[in-house]
Design a protein around this motif. Sequence first.
Motif, PDB file in Angstrom:
ATOM      1  N   GLU A 224       0.785  -0.973   0.222  1.00 35.25           N
ATOM      2  CA  GLU A 224      -0.570   0.770   0.147  1.00 35.25           C
ATOM      3  C   GLU A 224       1.196   1.309   0.049  1.00 35.25           C
ATOM      4  O   GLU A 224       1.717   1.411   0.455  1.00 35.25           O
ATOM      5  CB  GLU A 224      -0.754   0.310   1.235  1.00 35.25           C
ATOM      6  CG  GLU A 224      -1.793  -1.675   1.077  1.00 35.25           C
ATOM      7  CD  GLU A 224      -3.119  -1.260   0.256  1.00 35.25           C
ATOM      8  OE1 GLU A 224      -3.001  -0.003  -0.073  1.00 35.25           O
ATOM      9  OE2 GLU A 224      -3.233  -2.373  -0.253  1.00 35.25           O
ATOM     10  N   ASN A 225       0.449   2.429  -0.995  1.00 43.10           N
ATOM     11  CA  ASN A 225       0.811   3.694  -0.670  1.00 43.10           C
ATOM     12  C   ASN A 225       2.465   3.224  -0.994  1.00 43.10           C
ATOM     13  O   ASN A 225       3.200   3.768  -0.221  1.00 43.10           O
ATOM     14  CB  ASN A 225       1.089   3.966   0.278  1.00 43.10           C
ATOM     15  CG  ASN A 225       0.123   4.160   1.106  1.00 43.10           C
ATOM     16  OD1 ASN A 225      -1.315   4.966  -0.385  1.00 43.10           O
ATOM     17  ND2 ASN A 225      -1.299   4.479   2.469  1.00 43.10           N
ATOM     18  N   LYS A 226       3.025   2.258  -1.933  1.00 46.25           N
ATOM     19  CA  LYS A 226       4.601   2.500  -2.167  1.00 46.25           C
ATOM     20  C   LYS A 226       5.202   3.174  -2.470  1.00 46.25           C
ATOM     21  O   LYS A 226       6.347   2.922  -2.638  1.00 46.25           O
ATOM     22  CB  LYS A 226       4.843   0.949  -2.775  1.00 46.25           C
ATOM     23  CG  LYS A 226       3.830   0.657  -4.701  1.00 46.25           C
ATOM     24  CD  LYS A 226       3.877  -0.080  -5.171  1.00 46.25           C
ATOM     25  CE  LYS A 226       3.493  -0.415  -6.336  1.00 46.25           C
ATOM     26  NZ  LYS A 226       3.586  -1.000  -6.956  1.00 46.25           N
ATOM     27  N   ASN A 227       4.755   4.254  -2.957  1.00 48.93           N
ATOM     28  CA  ASN A 227       5.649   5.645  -3.894  1.00 48.93           C
ATOM     29  C   ASN A 227       5.599   6.414  -2.332  1.00 48.93           C
ATOM     30  O   ASN A 227       6.558   7.417  -2.942  1.00 48.93           O
ATOM     31  CB  ASN A 227       4.609   5.931  -4.753  1.00 48.93           C
ATOM     32  CG  ASN A 227       4.607   4.980  -6.143  1.00 48.93           C
ATOM     33  OD1 ASN A 227       5.829   4.606  -6.548  1.00 48.93           O
ATOM     34  ND2 ASN A 227       3.514   4.955  -6.944  1.00 48.93           N
ATOM     35  N   VAL A 228       4.888   6.061  -1.540  1.00 46.77           N
ATOM     36  CA  VAL A 228       5.087   7.450  -0.465  1.00 46.77           C
ATOM     37  C   VAL A 228       5.801   7.163   0.452  1.00 46.77           C
ATOM     38  O   VAL A 228       6.731   6.220   0.880  1.00 46.77           O
ATOM     39  CB  VAL A 228       3.521   7.630   0.421  1.00 46.77           C
ATOM     40  CG1 VAL A 228       3.511   8.009   1.389  1.00 46.77           C
ATOM     41  CG2 VAL A 228       2.719   7.608  -0.428  1.00 46.77           C
ATOM     42  N   ILE A 229       6.983   7.841   1.318  1.00 42.66           N
ATOM     43  CA  ILE A 229       8.067   7.460   2.341  1.00 42.66           C
ATOM     44  C   ILE A 229       7.591   7.396   2.780  1.00 42.66           C
ATOM     45  O   ILE A 229       6.778   7.704   3.846  1.00 42.66           O
ATOM     46  CB  ILE A 229       9.142   9.014   1.973  1.00 42.66           C
ATOM     47  CG1 ILE A 229       9.838   9.014   0.886  1.00 42.66           C
ATOM     48  CG2 ILE A 229       9.916   8.649   3.400  1.00 42.66           C
ATOM     49  CD1 ILE A 229      10.166  10.311   1.235  1.00 42.66           C
ATOM     50  N   LYS A 230       8.204   6.461   3.745  1.00 43.36           N
ATOM     51  CA  LYS A 230       7.480   5.286   5.100  1.00 43.36           C
ATOM     52  C   LYS A 230       7.789   5.720   6.254  1.00 43.36           C
ATOM     53  O   LYS A 230       9.103   5.756   6.353  1.00 43.36           O
ATOM     54  CB  LYS A 230       7.242   4.007   4.627  1.00 43.36           C
ATOM     55  CG  LYS A 230       6.163   3.518   3.558  1.00 43.36           C
ATOM     56  CD  LYS A 230       5.705   2.254   3.399  1.00 43.36           C
ATOM     57  CE  LYS A 230       5.161   1.581   1.940  1.00 43.36           C
ATOM     58  NZ  LYS A 230       4.844   0.327   2.040  1.00 43.36           N
ATOM     59  N   PRO A 231       7.216   5.631   7.375  1.00 44.46           N
ATOM     60  CA  PRO A 231       8.314   6.089   8.641  1.00 44.46           C
ATOM     61  C   PRO A 231       9.504   4.375   9.094  1.00 44.46           C
ATOM     62  O   PRO A 231       8.800   3.274   8.250  1.00 44.46           O
ATOM     63  CB  PRO A 231       7.170   5.907   9.851  1.00 44.46           C
ATOM     64  CG  PRO A 231       6.127   5.468   8.819  1.00 44.46           C
ATOM     65  CD  PRO A 231       6.444   5.081   7.838  1.00 44.46           C
ATOM     66  N   LYS A 232       9.188   4.609  10.362  1.00 46.53           N
ATOM     67  CA  LYS A 232      10.223   3.124  10.747  1.00 46.53           C
ATOM     68  C   LYS A 232       9.134   2.147  10.392  1.00 46.53           C
ATOM     69  O   LYS A 232       8.233   2.230  11.358  1.00 46.53           O
ATOM     70  CB  LYS A 232      10.836   3.352  11.471  1.00 46.53           C
ATOM     71  CG  LYS A 232      12.050   4.406  11.711  1.00 46.53           C
ATOM     72  CD  LYS A 232      12.612   5.111  13.480  1.00 46.53           C
ATOM     73  CE  LYS A 232      13.837   6.017  12.961  1.00 46.53           C
ATOM     74  NZ  LYS A 232      14.621   5.930  14.280  1.00 46.53           N
ATOM     75  N   MET A 233       9.392   0.850  10.911  1.00 49.62           N
ATOM     76  CA  MET A 233       8.192  -0.301  10.474  1.00 49.62           C
ATOM     77  C   MET A 233       7.968  -0.049  12.321  1.00 49.62           C
ATOM     78  O   MET A 233       8.856   0.123  12.730  1.00 49.62           O
ATOM     79  CB  MET A 233       9.113  -1.783  10.236  1.00 49.62           C
ATOM     80  CG  MET A 233       7.862  -2.770  10.170  1.00 49.62           C
ATOM     81  SD  MET A 233       8.664  -4.029   9.502  1.00 49.62           S
ATOM     82  CE  MET A 233       9.349  -5.043  11.310  1.00 49.62           C
ATOM     83  N   MET A 234       6.119  -0.065  12.262  1.00 43.92           N
ATOM     84  CA  MET A 234       5.644  -0.038  13.511  1.00 43.92           C
ATOM     85  C   MET A 234       5.274  -1.384  14.162  1.00 43.92           C
ATOM     86  O   MET A 234       4.003  -2.131  14.337  1.00 43.92           O
ATOM     87  CB  MET A 234       4.506   0.539  13.295  1.00 43.92           C
ATOM     88  CG  MET A 234       4.747   2.246  13.025  1.00 43.92           C
ATOM     89  SD  MET A 234       5.809   3.141  13.495  1.00 43.92           S
ATOM     90  CE  MET A 234       4.230   3.306  14.771  1.00 43.92           C
TER      91      MET A 234
END
Length: 247
Positions: A224-234
């Motif tokens: 999901e939202n793979k083109n968005v910069i993601k935060p650290k894994m939660m």
Amino acid sequence: MKIWETPKYIVVDKPYGLPTTYKNEQDTGDCLVKRIIKLYPKLLSVKGYKEREGGLLYRLDNETTGVVLFAKSNENFNEFIALSQEGEIFKRYIAHTEFGINQCKGKNFDKMDSIFFKPREVLGEYYPLAFNVSAKDVELSDTEYKKVDIPIGHSKKSMKRMIPVIDSISKSRLRNINKVVSYIRDINLNTFDVLIQKGCRHQIRVHLATIGYPIIGDNLYNKENKNVIKPKMMLRCTSVFSTGNTH
């Protein structure tokens, strides 16, 4: 890095991105084991899984934060392993996912098998405020969980990736197969409480993604939202406990 002791264990809050142990026998890089052995050199007298690991009892993924236990003696190490082999040791994780239980993206919880857990003894726990979950929120008292028992195997194409066995095609893509079980329950919104026993690599990450609840910040299994910069894994290991009989 928070570190504290119990009569039997050294309990460590592993930070994000830090390997739990060495990659191989030649590796001398930074890892949790190296830091803890430096502070507690007597741990090397504990005959653990590997010579340089001392009393390390289990690993967490690099991206996973939370509670890691080191046995303080050979007796403590052997006792933990014996309980684990008997199915008495559980590790608890808190996971924040892209979708909540009421967003209809995942598998219907009402149709999943249930199991109840009774606590016996907490071996180590830590619930940081950053995850907005307290020990009270996940207090065990004959608590109901849903059972996810999808087999998982190592991908033939990638050493880093695990694949769920959901049909004959996925089975053909695997080098080996692990029969593992995760026990999950929703706490609030998109937050899940997950219990596992021995486990295998990336087990919780794969199971949650497979049933429709990929973990926020998981670059391997969250599409999901793979083109968005993601935060650290939660994903965080919050406690380790032994339990009585399940039913």
